[in-house]
Write a protein that holds these residues in place. Sequence first.
Motif, PDB file in Angstrom:
ATOM      1  N   ASP A   5       0.827  -1.210   0.000  1.00 55.61           N
ATOM      2  CA  ASP A   5       0.000   0.000   0.000  1.00 55.61           C
ATOM      3  C   ASP A   5       0.857   1.253   0.000  1.00 55.61           C
ATOM      4  OD1 ASP A   5      -2.566  -1.241   0.056  1.00 55.61           O
ATOM      5  OD2 ASP A   5      -2.258  -1.703   2.161  1.00 55.61           O
ATOM      6  N   ILE A   6       1.896   1.248   0.835  1.00 52.37           N
ATOM      7  CA  ILE A   6       2.772   2.416   0.926  1.00 52.37           C
ATOM      8  C   ILE A   6       3.490   2.637  -0.401  1.00 52.37           C
ATOM      9  CG2 ILE A   6       4.821   3.352   2.054  1.00 52.37           C
ATOM     10  CD1 ILE A   6       3.963   1.804   4.569  1.00 52.37           C
ATOM     11  N   THR A   7       3.981   1.538  -1.002  1.00 49.44           N
ATOM     12  CA  THR A   7       4.695   1.651  -2.280  1.00 49.44           C
ATOM     13  C   THR A   7       3.792   2.217  -3.371  1.00 49.44           C
ATOM     14  OG1 THR A   7       6.158  -0.196  -1.729  1.00 49.44           O
ATOM     15  CG2 THR A   7       5.924   0.356  -4.066  1.00 49.44           C
ATOM     16  N   LEU A   8       2.566   1.676  -3.478  1.00 47.54           N
ATOM     17  CA  LEU A   8       1.642   2.160  -4.500  1.00 47.54           C
ATOM     18  C   LEU A   8       1.241   3.606  -4.262  1.00 47.54           C
ATOM     19  CD1 LEU A   8      -0.715  -0.862  -5.176  1.00 47.54           C
ATOM     20  CD2 LEU A   8       0.760   0.277  -6.824  1.00 47.54           C
ATOM     21  N   LYS A   9       1.011   3.944  -3.010  1.00 44.60           N
ATOM     22  CA  LYS A   9       0.643   5.326  -2.672  1.00 44.60           C
ATOM     23  C   LYS A   9       1.735   6.285  -3.114  1.00 44.60           C
ATOM     24  CE  LYS A   9      -0.484   8.278   1.274  1.00 44.60           C
ATOM     25  NZ  LYS A   9      -0.748   8.326   2.737  1.00 44.60           N
ATOM     26  N   ASP A  10       2.978   5.945  -2.802  1.00 40.69           N
ATOM     27  CA  ASP A  10       4.105   6.798  -3.172  1.00 40.69           C
ATOM     28  C   ASP A  10       4.282   6.843  -4.687  1.00 40.69           C
ATOM     29  OD1 ASP A  10       6.568   8.329  -2.440  1.00 40.69           O
ATOM     30  OD2 ASP A  10       7.559   6.631  -3.410  1.00 40.69           O
ATOM     31  N   TYR A  11       4.156   5.685  -5.330  1.00 41.23           N
ATOM     32  CA  TYR A  11       4.385   5.600  -6.772  1.00 41.23           C
ATOM     33  C   TYR A  11       3.324   6.373  -7.558  1.00 41.23           C
ATOM     34  CZ  TYR A  11       5.194   3.512 -11.372  1.00 41.23           C
ATOM     35  OH  TYR A  11       5.451   3.330 -12.697  1.00 41.23           O
ATOM     36  N   LEU A  12       2.067   6.208  -7.175  1.00 43.36           N
ATOM     37  CA  LEU A  12       0.977   6.842  -7.923  1.00 43.36           C
ATOM     38  C   LEU A  12       0.798   8.310  -7.588  1.00 43.36           C
ATOM     39  CD1 LEU A  12      -1.678   3.985  -7.703  1.00 43.36           C
ATOM     40  CD2 LEU A  12      -0.293   4.609  -9.687  1.00 43.36           C
ATOM     41  N   TYR A  18      -0.564   9.714 -11.878  1.00 38.83           N
ATOM     42  CA  TYR A  18      -1.922   9.836 -11.324  1.00 38.83           C
ATOM     43  C   TYR A  18      -2.913  10.206 -12.412  1.00 38.83           C
ATOM     44  CZ  TYR A  18      -5.106  10.624  -7.363  1.00 38.83           C
ATOM     45  OH  TYR A  18      -6.127  10.534  -6.449  1.00 38.83           O
ATOM     46  N   ALA A  19      -2.539  11.183 -13.241  1.00 36.30           N
ATOM     47  CA  ALA A  19      -3.400  11.588 -14.354  1.00 36.30           C
ATOM     48  C   ALA A  19      -3.572  10.437 -15.343  1.00 36.30           C
ATOM     49  CB  ALA A  19      -2.814  12.810 -15.053  1.00 36.30           C
ATOM     50  N   ASP A  20      -2.489   9.715 -15.618  1.00 34.93           N
ATOM     51  CA  ASP A  20      -2.554   8.584 -16.549  1.00 34.93           C
ATOM     52  C   ASP A  20      -3.447   7.481 -15.999  1.00 34.93           C
ATOM     53  OD1 ASP A  20      -1.874   7.205 -18.921  1.00 34.93           O
ATOM     54  OD2 ASP A  20      -0.247   6.141 -17.911  1.00 34.93           O
ATOM     55  N   LEU A  21      -3.341   7.235 -14.695  1.00 32.85           N
ATOM     56  CA  LEU A  21      -4.183   6.219 -14.054  1.00 32.85           C
ATOM     57  C   LEU A  21      -5.655   6.558 -14.219  1.00 32.85           C
ATOM     58  CD1 LEU A  21      -4.497   3.730 -12.176  1.00 32.85           C
ATOM     59  CD2 LEU A  21      -4.374   5.332 -10.244  1.00 32.85           C
TER      60      LEU A  21
END
Length: 313
Positions: A5-12, A18-21
């Motif tokens: 969760d921490i990794t994804l939060k930081d990455y996104l 974030y815009a691409d997601l």
Amino acid sequence: MGKNDITLKDYLSEPKRYADLLNGSIFQGRQIIDAGELMDTDTVQSKSDEQAIIERINDIIMKQTKDGSLFAVWTVANQQYIDYSMPARVMLQDALSYDRQLKEIKRGNRSSDSQAGSGEFLSKFLSEDRLHPVITLVVYWGDDPWHGAKSLHDILDFGADPVLAQELKQLVPEYPLHFLNLSEVHNYSHYKTELRTLFELYDRRKDKTAFTQYVEEHDECRHMDAETYWALRILVNTTKLKTMIPHSERMEKNMGNVFDEIWEDAREEGLHEGKLTTLYDLVHDGLLSIKDAAARASMTESAFTTEMQKAGY
């Protein structure tokens, strides 16, 4: 919060990703959201008054501005495990976000000299005031197929009478989730950044042949940025791999070996996770004590209980 969760939060949280997601997941690749319009905002949503005291922490929230003013609020919720209450949970978080906007508007109106009618004077919300849309995207990256609810109607009991049930369904908003299910989606052509490479490799994490073939056929794997490389390492559950500097000669020469190591370590940890899941099930069903399960997992009882709770038991 787990390391995934921490990794994804930081990455996104990087605006372009974030815009691409959001563009790839909600708008099917149409470039509706510009990364330059996004900015981080507080992920804590709270409400405290004489009626209730509530606090919820979201994974990532970004505000989108247009022409210098707030336009929309975009939230991403990362899910590793199935949450059957997800629609109600998202609805509450969105409601708290709207409540926060209301508070900010009311505070501004209290300090202004605006002429308000009686209702406006009491509520401090004027007839011309407007809230900005709040949209939440749920990203599910668990291994199990998502068989949880995807709308509020999925968790409501409308009764056995079909006629009455249909009437009630028309009265209660459905509140469908905006949902990216990484266990079901296999076409990531809508994504324009390194998210596409990450998602496509993650999609092949259980098939070494497909995983290796993708690496061999896609040159971008040999020029992967450090953050994407780290996110991939965490998401496929590898711990042996040492951090390497992207674009280096070592990275390009040894990329095949690097991904072999990712695969083997992921396989080993997958077997370990499978063993733990079996032990969790046995304890949950009353067939094995926590003491015995912890011993079989070579863990302390406290550590086993903590990990079992993290896994949603």
